[in-house]
Motif scaffolding. Structure first.
Motif, mmCIF file in Angstrom:
data_model
loop_
_atom_site.group_PDB
_atom_site.id
_atom_site.type_symbol
_atom_site.label_atom_id
_atom_site.label_comp_id
_atom_site.label_asym_id
_atom_site.label_seq_id
_atom_site.Cartn_x
_atom_site.Cartn_y
_atom_site.Cartn_z
ATOM 1 N N GLY A 48 0.772 -1.237 0.000
ATOM 2 C CA GLY A 48 0.000 0.000 0.000
ATOM 3 C C GLY A 48 0.804 1.287 0.000
ATOM 4 O O GLY A 48 0.535 2.197 -0.772
ATOM 5 N N GLY A 49 1.787 1.389 0.877
ATOM 6 C CA GLY A 49 2.554 2.627 0.985
ATOM 7 C C GLY A 49 3.450 2.918 -0.202
ATOM 8 O O GLY A 49 3.933 4.043 -0.351
ATOM 9 N N LEU A 50 3.687 1.939 -1.052
ATOM 10 C CA LEU A 50 4.581 2.137 -2.194
ATOM 11 C C LEU A 50 3.849 2.298 -3.522
ATOM 12 O O LEU A 50 4.372 2.894 -4.443
ATOM 13 N N ASP A 56 8.641 12.253 -7.527
ATOM 14 C CA ASP A 56 9.361 13.031 -6.511
ATOM 15 C C ASP A 56 9.378 12.328 -5.156
ATOM 16 O O ASP A 56 10.393 12.346 -4.457
ATOM 17 N N GLN A 57 8.279 11.690 -4.787
ATOM 18 C CA GLN A 57 8.233 10.959 -3.527
ATOM 19 C C GLN A 57 9.195 9.778 -3.547
ATOM 20 O O GLN A 57 9.912 9.533 -2.573
ATOM 21 N N ILE A 61 13.275 9.133 -1.169
ATOM 22 C CA ILE A 61 13.669 8.052 -0.259
ATOM 23 C C ILE A 61 15.148 7.750 -0.491
ATOM 24 O O ILE A 61 15.568 7.511 -1.616
ATOM 25 N N ARG A 62 15.929 7.755 0.548
ATOM 26 C CA ARG A 62 17.379 7.573 0.427
ATOM 27 C C ARG A 62 17.835 6.284 1.094
ATOM 28 O O ARG A 62 17.329 5.900 2.150
ATOM 29 N N PHE A 63 18.810 5.654 0.476
ATOM 30 C CA PHE A 63 19.437 4.476 1.054
ATOM 31 C C PHE A 63 20.497 4.925 2.052
ATOM 32 O O PHE A 63 21.203 5.910 1.820
ATOM 33 N N LEU A 64 20.621 4.219 3.145
ATOM 34 C CA LEU A 64 21.662 4.516 4.127
ATOM 35 C C LEU A 64 22.909 3.715 3.752
ATOM 36 O O LEU A 64 22.944 2.492 3.938
ATOM 37 N N PRO A 65 23.935 4.365 3.206
ATOM 38 C CA PRO A 65 25.123 3.639 2.739
ATOM 39 C C PRO A 65 25.771 2.762 3.804
ATOM 40 O O PRO A 65 26.318 1.707 3.503
ATOM 41 N N GLU A 66 25.670 3.158 5.061
ATOM 42 C CA GLU A 66 26.279 2.344 6.125
ATOM 43 C C GLU A 66 25.565 1.007 6.312
ATOM 44 O O GLU A 66 26.078 0.111 6.968
ATOM 45 N N ARG A 84 10.950 -1.640 -3.945
ATOM 46 C CA ARG A 84 10.131 -1.464 -5.140
ATOM 47 C C ARG A 84 9.289 -0.204 -4.992
ATOM 48 O O ARG A 84 9.050 0.283 -3.918
ATOM 49 N N GLY A 85 8.827 0.304 -6.124
ATOM 50 C CA GLY A 85 7.963 1.478 -6.128
ATOM 51 C C GLY A 85 8.119 2.215 -7.438
ATOM 52 O O GLY A 85 9.064 1.982 -8.200
#
Length: 106
Positions: A48-50, A56-57, A61-66, A84-85
């Motif tokens: 649902g949320g994706l 733009d949304q 969303i950013r990936f945390l490289p760590e 996914r999205g």
């Protein structure tokens, strides 16, 4: 050294045993098995949320490289997984193999 296998939910993941040897002949056996089956389209249903994200949304969303797989392992690569999205609806399961054993990441 680990190798990353990408597999659709209905393909490689279901056909490759979780234990046992992984060899060039097992890849060939798997290819022959798949070649004998009709094509099955991947499930593109998004949670649902994706499913309603616009461009733009999705980009915000950013990936945390760590949190990357193999981060800090002194390897010449690492793997960053994104959800996914938007345009990317096909699910991909990740199963790294190390020393001939598969480990599910999700």
């Amino acid at each position: 050294m680990p190798a990353l296998l990408l597999a659709s939910r209905t393909g490689f993941a279901a056909a490759v045993p979780s234990e046992g040897a992984f060899s060039p002949s097992s890849v060939g056996d798997f290819a022959r098995m798949l070649a004998g089956k009709p094509y099955e389209a991947p499930d593109e249903k998004l949670p649902g949320g994706l499913k309603d994200l616009d461009y733009d949304q999705y980009r915000s969303i950013r990936f945390l490289p760590e949190r990357a797989l193999w981060r800090g392992k002194n390897l010449p690569f690492e793997a960053q997984f994104f959800h996914r999205g938007f345009f990317y609806k096909n699910r991909v399961n990740r199963q790294p193999r190390q020393r001939s054993k598969r480990t599910d990441l999700i």
